[in-house]
Design an enzyme around this catalytic site. Structure first.
Site, PDB file in Angstrom:
ATOM      1  N   LYS A 201       0.871  49.260 -11.152  1.00 44.45           N
ATOM      2  CA  LYS A 201       1.302  50.328 -10.290  1.00 44.45           C
ATOM      3  C   LYS A 201       1.843  50.059  -9.210  1.00 44.45           C
ATOM      4  CE  LYS A 201      -0.573  54.483  -8.279  1.00 44.45           C
ATOM      5  NZ  LYS A 201      -1.464  55.493  -8.066  1.00 44.45           N
ATOM      6  N   LYS A 255       2.969  51.981 -14.423  1.00 43.61           N
ATOM      7  CA  LYS A 255       3.404  53.385 -13.695  1.00 43.61           C
ATOM      8  C   LYS A 255       4.336  52.938 -12.389  1.00 43.61           C
ATOM      9  CE  LYS A 255       1.398  56.556 -11.045  1.00 43.61           C
ATOM     10  NZ  LYS A 255      -0.060  57.117 -10.087  1.00 43.61           N
TER      11      LYS A 255
HETATM   12  C1  PBG Z   1      -3.164  58.053  -6.578  1.00 44.16           C
HETATM   13  C2  PBG Z   1      -2.206  58.526  -7.602  1.00 44.16           C
HETATM   14  C3  PBG Z   1      -0.907  58.705  -7.396  1.00 44.16           C
HETATM   15  C4  PBG Z   1      -0.420  59.209  -8.662  1.00 44.16           C
HETATM   16  C5  PBG Z   1      -1.523  59.290  -9.532  1.00 44.16           C
HETATM   17  N1  PBG Z   1      -2.544  58.669  -8.986  1.00 44.16           N
HETATM   18  C6  PBG Z   1       0.038  58.900  -6.261  1.00 44.16           C
HETATM   19  C7  PBG Z   1       0.011  57.658  -5.353  1.00 44.16           C
HETATM   20  O1  PBG Z   1      -0.306  56.398  -5.915  1.00 44.16           O
HETATM   21  O2  PBG Z   1       0.214  57.857  -4.030  1.00 44.16           O
HETATM   22  C8  PBG Z   1       1.072  59.620  -8.819  1.00 44.16           C
HETATM   23  C9  PBG Z   1       1.457  60.207 -10.117  1.00 44.16           C
HETATM   24  C10 PBG Z   1       2.904  61.036 -10.133  1.00 44.16           C
HETATM   25  O3  PBG Z   1       3.585  60.749  -9.318  1.00 44.16           O
HETATM   26  O4  PBG Z   1       2.954  61.732 -11.106  1.00 44.16           O
HETATM   27  N2  PBG Z   1      -4.222  57.483  -6.926  1.00 44.16           N
END
Ligand code: PBG
Length: 330
Positions: A201, A255
């Site tokens: 991520k 992601k």
């Molecule tokens: C946070 C989380 C995020 C997303 C999913 N879980 C955002 C972040 O890390 O700030 C992002 C998903 C998206 O942008 O559609 N735990």
């Protein structure tokens, strides 16, 4: 050996007609490979459109159940749930994440009651519950503490598992949390609950609309670069994936999606495990705004991007376009 070449070989021959293109197609989209992220809000009969995500709303639990029924009738395999926690329930340590009656648990139970055959994936991280918008516990300097956060995430996972979650999906990027969660699930009688690790991520600029959706954008001080990955790194993503698999993840996620197709392909080739992509909120918004500005045909943009994930090696895709795409596939 002579190498056959033009005109013996004309690659356009098989492209000349629709039936022939269909016959030679290598990659297919099926709603069974979609995971539909849905946002949950407090109340009854509430739909709150999210301005930053045109076409996406937060739903109260009763209306969320209707979305679950819709998903099932479209053949979508699984839902991913995200709560917008009321401000008064957010705190420095995000303890609302452990409340067995929090919005997330209410949503899990309602869906599992009404539509037991659809999968429910739950996000594990503290950002929808903290007053500072970070995914974990912070010290005085604002640094996100790894091991103390991991303990919270274990408790959060058990809370979701007890409410009926099928797939626990930690999105926090703390080190060692997959193993800790796996051990706790085993010890607590949840041997068959899956873990889908947000393994690679990235600290991405594509998460903005999501932070609006869960109400953390205005709260967040600083950034998440101290735990999410540097977009410049690929080898490090392979190390992350190797660790999460060794610790007991059943599947791994990359992601965001589209800017990281190379990572998806490398993970698939190296590990030969189920890989998922999260086509995140900023990617969704990019397609919607491009289509609204006349830069491209919306339906074609949706199907082409989703197909690229399958071609890159994904088992499935988390996408806000899941229901639209399922209808397009027909
Ligand atoms: C946070 C989380 C995020 C997303 C999913 N879980 C955002 C972040 O890390 O700030 C992002 C998903 C998206 O942008 O559609 N735990």
């Amino acid at each position: 050996m002579t190498i056959a070449s033009f005109p013996a070989i004309r690659l356009r021959r098989t492209r000349a007609t629709g039936w022939s293109r269909a016959l030679h197609r290598e990659t297919f989209l099926d709603p069974a490979n979609f995971i539909w992220p849905l946002f949950v809000t407090q109340g009854k009969q509430v739909e709150e459109p999210i301005a930053a995500l045109p076409g996406v709303s937060r739903w109260s639990v009763d209306l969320l159940v209707a979305r679950a029924r819709e998903a099932q009738s479209l053949g979508i395999a699984c839902l991913a749930l995200f709560p917008n926690t009321q401000a008064e329930r957010r705190s420095e340590d995000g303890r609302e994440a452990l409340n067995p009656d929090n919005l997330m648990c209410q949503a899990i139970r309602a869906i599992k009651d009404a539509v037991p055959d659809i999968g429910v994936l739950t996000d594990v991280a503290l950002d929808p519950y903290t007053s500072h918008g970070q995914d974990g516990l912070i010290n005085e300097a604002g640094y996100v503490l790894n091991d103390a956060t991991s303990e919270m995430l274990v408790a959060q996972s058990l809370n979701q598992a007890n409410a009926g979650a099928d797939i626990i999906a930690p999105s926090d990027m703390m080190d060692g949390r997959i193993g800790a969660i796996r051990n706790a699930l085993e010890a607590d009688g949840h041997a068959n609950i899956q873990i889908m690790a947000y393994a690679a991520k990235y600290a991405s600029a594509f998460y903005g609309p999501f932070r609006d959706a869960v109400g953390s954008r205005g709260l967040l001080k600083g950034d998440k670069k101290g735990y999410q990955m540097d977009p410049a790194n690929a080898e490090e993503a392979l190390r992350e994936v190797a660790l999460d698999l060794a610790e007991g993840a059943d599947s791994v996620m990359v992601k965001p999606g589209l800017p990281y197709l190379d990572i998806i392909r490398r993970v698939k080739d190296r590990f030969e495990v189920p890989v998922f992509a999260y086509q995140v909120s900023g990617e969704y918004a990019m397609i919607e705004h491009a289509a609204a500005a006349g830069a491209g045909d919306r339906d074609a943009l949706i199907l082409e991007t989703l197909t690229s994930f399958r071609r890159a090696g994904c088992s499935g895709i988390l996408t806000y376009h899941a229901a639209d795409a399922a209808r397009l596939i027909g």
